[in-house]
Each structure stands twice: as structure tokens, then as C-alpha cells.
Design a protein around this motif. Structure first.
Motif, mmCIF file in Angstrom:
data_model
loop_
_atom_site.group_PDB
_atom_site.id
_atom_site.type_symbol
_atom_site.label_atom_id
_atom_site.label_comp_id
_atom_site.label_asym_id
_atom_site.label_seq_id
_atom_site.Cartn_x
_atom_site.Cartn_y
_atom_site.Cartn_z
ATOM 1 N N PRO A 139 6.190 16.241 0.708
ATOM 2 C CA PRO A 139 5.016 17.557 0.884
ATOM 3 C C PRO A 139 3.585 16.939 1.067
ATOM 4 N N GLY A 149 5.622 19.114 9.447
ATOM 5 C CA GLY A 149 5.671 19.840 8.279
ATOM 6 C C GLY A 149 4.360 19.656 7.335
ATOM 7 N N ARG A 162 0.825 20.541 5.869
ATOM 8 C CA ARG A 162 -0.011 21.622 5.878
ATOM 9 C C ARG A 162 -1.351 21.291 6.218
ATOM 10 N N GLU A 179 -1.789 24.993 -1.361
ATOM 11 C CA GLU A 179 -0.861 24.669 -0.268
ATOM 12 C C GLU A 179 0.094 23.670 -0.338
ATOM 13 N N VAL A 214 3.228 25.595 -1.735
ATOM 14 C CA VAL A 214 4.089 25.918 -0.408
ATOM 15 C C VAL A 214 4.857 24.964 0.172
ATOM 16 N N ALA A 215 4.358 23.766 0.225
ATOM 17 C CA ALA A 215 4.802 22.625 0.904
ATOM 18 C C ALA A 215 6.021 22.020 0.061
ATOM 19 N N ARG A 230 7.764 24.169 -2.039
ATOM 20 C CA ARG A 230 8.889 25.221 -1.984
ATOM 21 C C ARG A 230 9.411 25.044 -0.479
ATOM 22 N N THR A 231 8.765 24.931 0.444
ATOM 23 C CA THR A 231 9.459 24.810 1.874
ATOM 24 C C THR A 231 10.385 23.796 2.068
ATOM 25 N N ARG A 232 9.957 22.560 1.389
ATOM 26 C CA ARG A 232 10.847 21.325 1.161
ATOM 27 C C ARG A 232 11.952 21.680 0.663
ATOM 28 N N SER A 244 13.501 24.436 0.012
ATOM 29 C CA SER A 244 14.243 25.680 0.483
ATOM 30 C C SER A 244 15.011 25.085 1.980
ATOM 31 N N GLY A 245 14.363 24.022 2.335
ATOM 32 C CA GLY A 245 14.873 23.769 3.981
ATOM 33 C C GLY A 245 15.657 22.513 3.928
#
Length: 185
Positions: free
Chosen positions: A109, A137, A139, A174, A177-178, A180-182, A184-185
Motif C-alpha cells: 500500500p 494501486g 493513491r 489514504e 484506504v490503501a 483496506r483496498t489491498r 479486500s481485493g
């Protein structure tokens, strides 16, 4: 249990004068920060209190062990035109750039805060490099207001106002966010 590791990469631009604030904010939020400056950033850091965060400069010798633990996240504050374009194209010719290129490959992230003039951001490589990093990816945050959706160039005479108004909480929001995105993805 140890704290997560945050690498703070800094490039040579006025916003680097606030890196000490970022180090202290990282500690306050439970991170163990390591500072990875470009050569051009070193003069901006010389008089700052970096709260005993390790500062990693130069490339390691072949016989030296790795100098940082694996990063849980990376913040590039500021990133210059030069570094952002080299990073996006995979030019890992310095320790900071090797660190950033490896972060893309490992999907670490990462948050970047570009700091570049209107003249430089008008170059055709700039939007292409931003697109590559975003697609990978990263941000990207506007240094003027922390926006992750827009990015304004630095206009002549506005640097001190932008530096003074910059908030490290934008970066840490951020990073969250990065992460959480990693996850969940």
C-alpha cells in the motif's frame, strides 16, 4: 507484537521540510517509520528533528544485510517530477527508486504526494506516469488539499502556503484506504 513498518520516501522539494511532522505523526499512529530520502531531499532534512527514525541513504554494499524490514506501507512525500516519472517507468537506479519500484511489484500500500510545477506537469510524460501509478494501486494526493481525485500543479509563489497548509492526516487516511483496498481485493 511489533508495530507496522512505514517507509517515508522524500524527494527534494519544499514539502520535504515537513517530513519531521510526518515521522512524529507516524509514531503517534503506531507505525515504526523509516526515512528513505533521495539525494536531493537530504538538504531539506538536515535541520529537522526526525525523532530518531532511521534514515537510510545510498545503496547497500553486497555484503550488507537489508537495511529496513519489509514495509507494511509507503508514503512518498513529496514526490518530484523526476522521481515520479522514473518510478512509473521502472527506473530503479537509486535506493529510493528501487524501494518504490519494488513496492509496486509487491503491491505494498502506497500513497504519493506529487510536488511539481505547472511547467513540468504540462510535459506529456506526467499524465502517463500518474496513470501508470494509479493503475498499479498508488493513491495520489494533491498537496494543496489532500484530494485523492484531483491534482493541481504548484503555481509560482504558492509553495510556502501549500507547505504550511499540508496535513499529514491526509496521508494516513489514504494509507488506511490503501490497506483496506489491498485486504479486500
Amino acid at each position: 507484537m511489533s508495530n507496522p513498518i512505514l517507509l517515508l520516501v522524500a524527494c527534494g522539494a519544499p514539502l520535504a521540510s515537513r517530513l519531521g511532522d510526518g515521522v512524529r505523526a507516524a509514531y503517534d499512529q503506531g507505525w515504526d517509520p523509516y526515512v528513505v530520502p533521495t539525494d536531493a531531499a537530504l538538504p531539506w532534512l538536515a535541520e529537522q528533528d526526525l525523532a530518531n527514525a532511521p534514515v537510510i541513504v545510498g545503496n547497500r554494499k553486497p555484503t550488507e544485510p537489508r537495511r529496513t524490514p519489509a514495509a507494511d506501507a509507503i508514503a512518498v512525500v513529496p514526490t518530484t517530477f523526476h522521481t515520479l516519472n522514473a518510478w512509473a517507468t521502472g527506473n530503479a537506479y537509486s535506493y529510493p527508486l528501487t524501494t518504490l519500484c519494488a513496492a509496486l511489484g509487491s503491491r505494498t500500500p502506497t500513497v504519493a504526494v506529487p510536488y511539481a510545477s505547472q511547467e513540468l506537469t504540462g510535459h506529456p510524460a506526467w499524465p502517463a506516469s500518474l496513470a501508470i501509478l494509479r493503475q498499479a494501486g498508488v493513491r495520489i494526493l494533491d498537496p494543496h488539499d489532500g484530494s485523492p481525485t484531483s491534482l493541481e500543479p504548484m503555481m509560482p509563489g504558492t509553495g510556502s502556503r501549500v507547505v504550511d497548509g499540508f496535513r499529514w492526516d491526509w496521508v494516513f487516511e489514504e494509507i488506511d484506504v490503501a490497506i483496506r483496498t489491498r485486504e479486500s481485493g
